[in-house]
Write a protein that holds these residues in place. Structure first.
Motif, short mmCIF file in Angstrom:
data_model
loop_
_atom_site.label_atom_id
_atom_site.label_comp_id
_atom_site.label_asym_id
_atom_site.label_seq_id
_atom_site.Cartn_x
_atom_site.Cartn_y
_atom_site.Cartn_z
N ARG A 12 0.76 -1.15 0.11
CA ARG A 12 0.03 0.19 0.14
C ARG A 12 0.80 1.35 -0.12
O ARG A 12 0.40 2.27 -0.77
N HIS A 13 1.94 1.29 0.73
CA HIS A 13 2.87 2.41 0.93
C HIS A 13 3.98 2.03 1.23
O HIS A 13 4.54 1.56 2.30
N SER A 14 5.31 1.91 0.58
CA SER A 14 6.55 1.52 0.65
C SER A 14 7.41 2.36 1.64
O SER A 14 8.71 1.85 1.94
N GLY A 15 6.85 3.49 2.01
CA GLY A 15 7.37 4.36 3.01
C GLY A 15 8.70 5.24 2.55
O GLY A 15 8.98 5.09 1.33
N PRO A 16 9.27 5.65 3.45
CA PRO A 16 10.36 6.52 3.18
C PRO A 16 11.67 5.90 2.53
O PRO A 16 12.47 6.65 1.80
N LEU A 17 11.94 4.79 2.66
CA LEU A 17 13.08 4.11 2.11
C LEU A 17 12.66 3.41 0.96
O LEU A 17 13.51 2.67 0.34
N GLY A 18 11.23 3.00 0.72
CA GLY A 18 11.02 2.00 -0.60
C GLY A 18 11.65 0.73 -0.45
O GLY A 18 11.75 0.03 -1.46
N SER A 19 11.94 0.10 0.86
CA SER A 19 12.32 -1.09 0.73
C SER A 19 12.12 -1.82 2.09
O SER A 19 11.62 -1.11 2.98
N LEU A 20 11.95 -3.12 2.07
CA LEU A 20 11.61 -4.04 3.31
C LEU A 20 12.73 -5.01 3.39
O LEU A 20 12.79 -5.82 2.25
N VAL A 21 12.96 -5.57 4.55
CA VAL A 21 13.81 -6.56 4.77
C VAL A 21 12.90 -7.50 5.75
O VAL A 21 12.52 -6.98 6.83
N ALA A 222 14.98 -9.25 0.74
CA ALA A 222 14.69 -7.86 0.61
C ALA A 222 13.96 -7.59 -0.31
O ALA A 222 13.94 -8.35 -1.42
N ILE A 223 12.78 -6.83 -0.17
CA ILE A 223 11.82 -6.21 -1.24
C ILE A 223 12.28 -4.99 -1.56
O ILE A 223 12.17 -3.90 -0.60
N VAL A 224 12.35 -4.41 -2.78
CA VAL A 224 12.61 -3.02 -3.22
C VAL A 224 11.37 -2.74 -4.03
O VAL A 224 11.18 -3.34 -5.04
N ASP A 225 10.93 -1.44 -3.72
CA ASP A 225 10.01 -0.94 -4.53
C ASP A 225 10.41 -0.25 -5.64
O ASP A 225 11.16 0.81 -5.44
N ASN A 226 10.63 -1.06 -6.77
CA ASN A 226 11.28 -0.51 -7.99
C ASN A 226 11.12 0.68 -8.66
O ASN A 226 11.66 1.32 -9.29
N ARG A 227 9.89 1.19 -8.22
CA ARG A 227 9.31 2.35 -8.82
C ARG A 227 9.88 3.70 -8.21
O ARG A 227 10.02 4.62 -8.76
N VAL A 228 10.39 3.47 -6.85
CA VAL A 228 10.70 4.57 -6.20
C VAL A 228 12.23 4.53 -5.65
O VAL A 228 12.71 5.48 -5.01
N THR A 229 12.75 3.28 -5.76
CA THR A 229 14.12 2.99 -5.15
C THR A 229 15.12 2.45 -6.23
O THR A 229 14.52 1.57 -6.73
N VAL A 230 16.23 3.01 -6.29
CA VAL A 230 17.26 2.24 -7.08
C VAL A 230 18.08 1.31 -6.10
O VAL A 230 18.08 1.72 -4.85
N HIS A 231 18.55 0.42 -6.58
CA HIS A 231 19.64 -0.22 -5.75
C HIS A 231 20.89 -0.82 -6.49
O HIS A 231 20.98 -0.83 -7.93
#
Length: 272
Positions: A12-21, A222-231
């Motif tokens: 729903r919202h990936s937050g300020p980091l756009g990533s989750l572990v 690790a899940i990266v919101d690819n729309r808002v976060t580069v990795h």
């Protein structure tokens, strides 16, 4: 229940980091085979790690892959390959620079999922992430304006098969001014104007300023919101002894309707 709720909230919202572990997923290093070491290695058997990876991807949308990359397998091995140490892609072991996954593609994935089966020997290979939500305030007004202009071209990554398609200039940022999406790859995005070159350099500095490095251990996803976060990934030294770093990867797309034109034989008809 806690896992499902956390994945749903991230979608729903990936937050300020756009990533989750996510920690503690069922990975038993003692039961693993040797780390694959061949190019384009994929996982087609229904092993526990692949099942867990695709199950969580289903909580974010639909698991997806691209025919031109690793033969379209849904679960792909991210492992070092001898002779490709300097390769800027998942087979290399040098610094992997910031990028969105498949940023060149009309239908880039919404999420990138990376499940750690084995860490590298020296425990120095880290997943680097930088979210536009944190980098945006560091950009000048001129750079922001330029990054929203169609003055950039992004080529396919080296992991894709030959692609000679002509590409029109695109913006690096798109969507909402205060919460934009991003499409770029450090080594594959070309600025077409002098001001675009300057903005791209400024953007790179901003990403480095907000970058976070996460050391993944077996059972970490690790899940990266690819729309808002580069990795990207820090460099490491493989030994090619069967116990090298091993991640498994899949992508998820939140709304497959956007790519129906790319899947002409994937439809079905419901009847009552």
């Amino acid at each position: 229940m806690k896992l499902r709720r956390g994945v749903r909230q991230f979608r729903r919202h990936s937050g300020p980091l756009g990533s989750l572990v996510i920690h503690g997923l069922p990975v038993d290093e003692t039961m693993l085979p040797a780390t694959p070491s061949t190019p384009d290695s994929v996982q087609r058997a229904a092993v526990v790690s692949a099942a867990v990876l695709t199950m969580i991807a289903c909580g974010l949308g639909d698991p997806a892959a691209y025919l031109a990359e690793k033969s379209g397998a849904l679960v792909q091995d991210v492992v070092p390959v001898r002779g490709k140490e300097s390769f800027s892609g998942n087979a290399g072991s040098v610094l992997l620079t910031f990028h969105n996954e498949n940023a060149f593609h009309l239908h880039e994935p919404d999420y990138v999922l990376l499940l750690c089966l084995r860490a590298d020997h020296d425990r120095i290979a880290g997943l680097r992430t930088a979210c536009i939500r944190q980098a945006l305030p560091l950009l000048s007004a001129a750079a922001r304006e330029t990054l929203f202009a169609p003055e950039f071209i992004t080529a396919p990554p080296p992991s894709f098969s030959s692609d000679n398609a002509a590409r029109s200039p695109q913006p690096l940022l798109s969507g909402a001014i205060d919460d934009p999406d991003i499409r770029m790859a450090t080594i594959a995005t070309t600025a077409l104007t002098r001001r675009a070159e300057s903005a791209l350099t400024e953007f790179g500095r901003a990403c480095d300023s907000v970058a976070r490095t996460t050391m993944l251990t077996p059972g970490d996803l690790a899940i990266v919101d690819n729309r808002v976060t580069v990795h990207g990934r820090t460099a490491f030294q493989p030994r090619y002894d069967g116990a090298d770093r091993w991640l498994q990867r899949t992508f998820a797309i939140a709304d497959l309707r956007r790519s129906r034109d790319h899947r002409p034989h994937d439809g079905y008809i419901l009847t009552r």
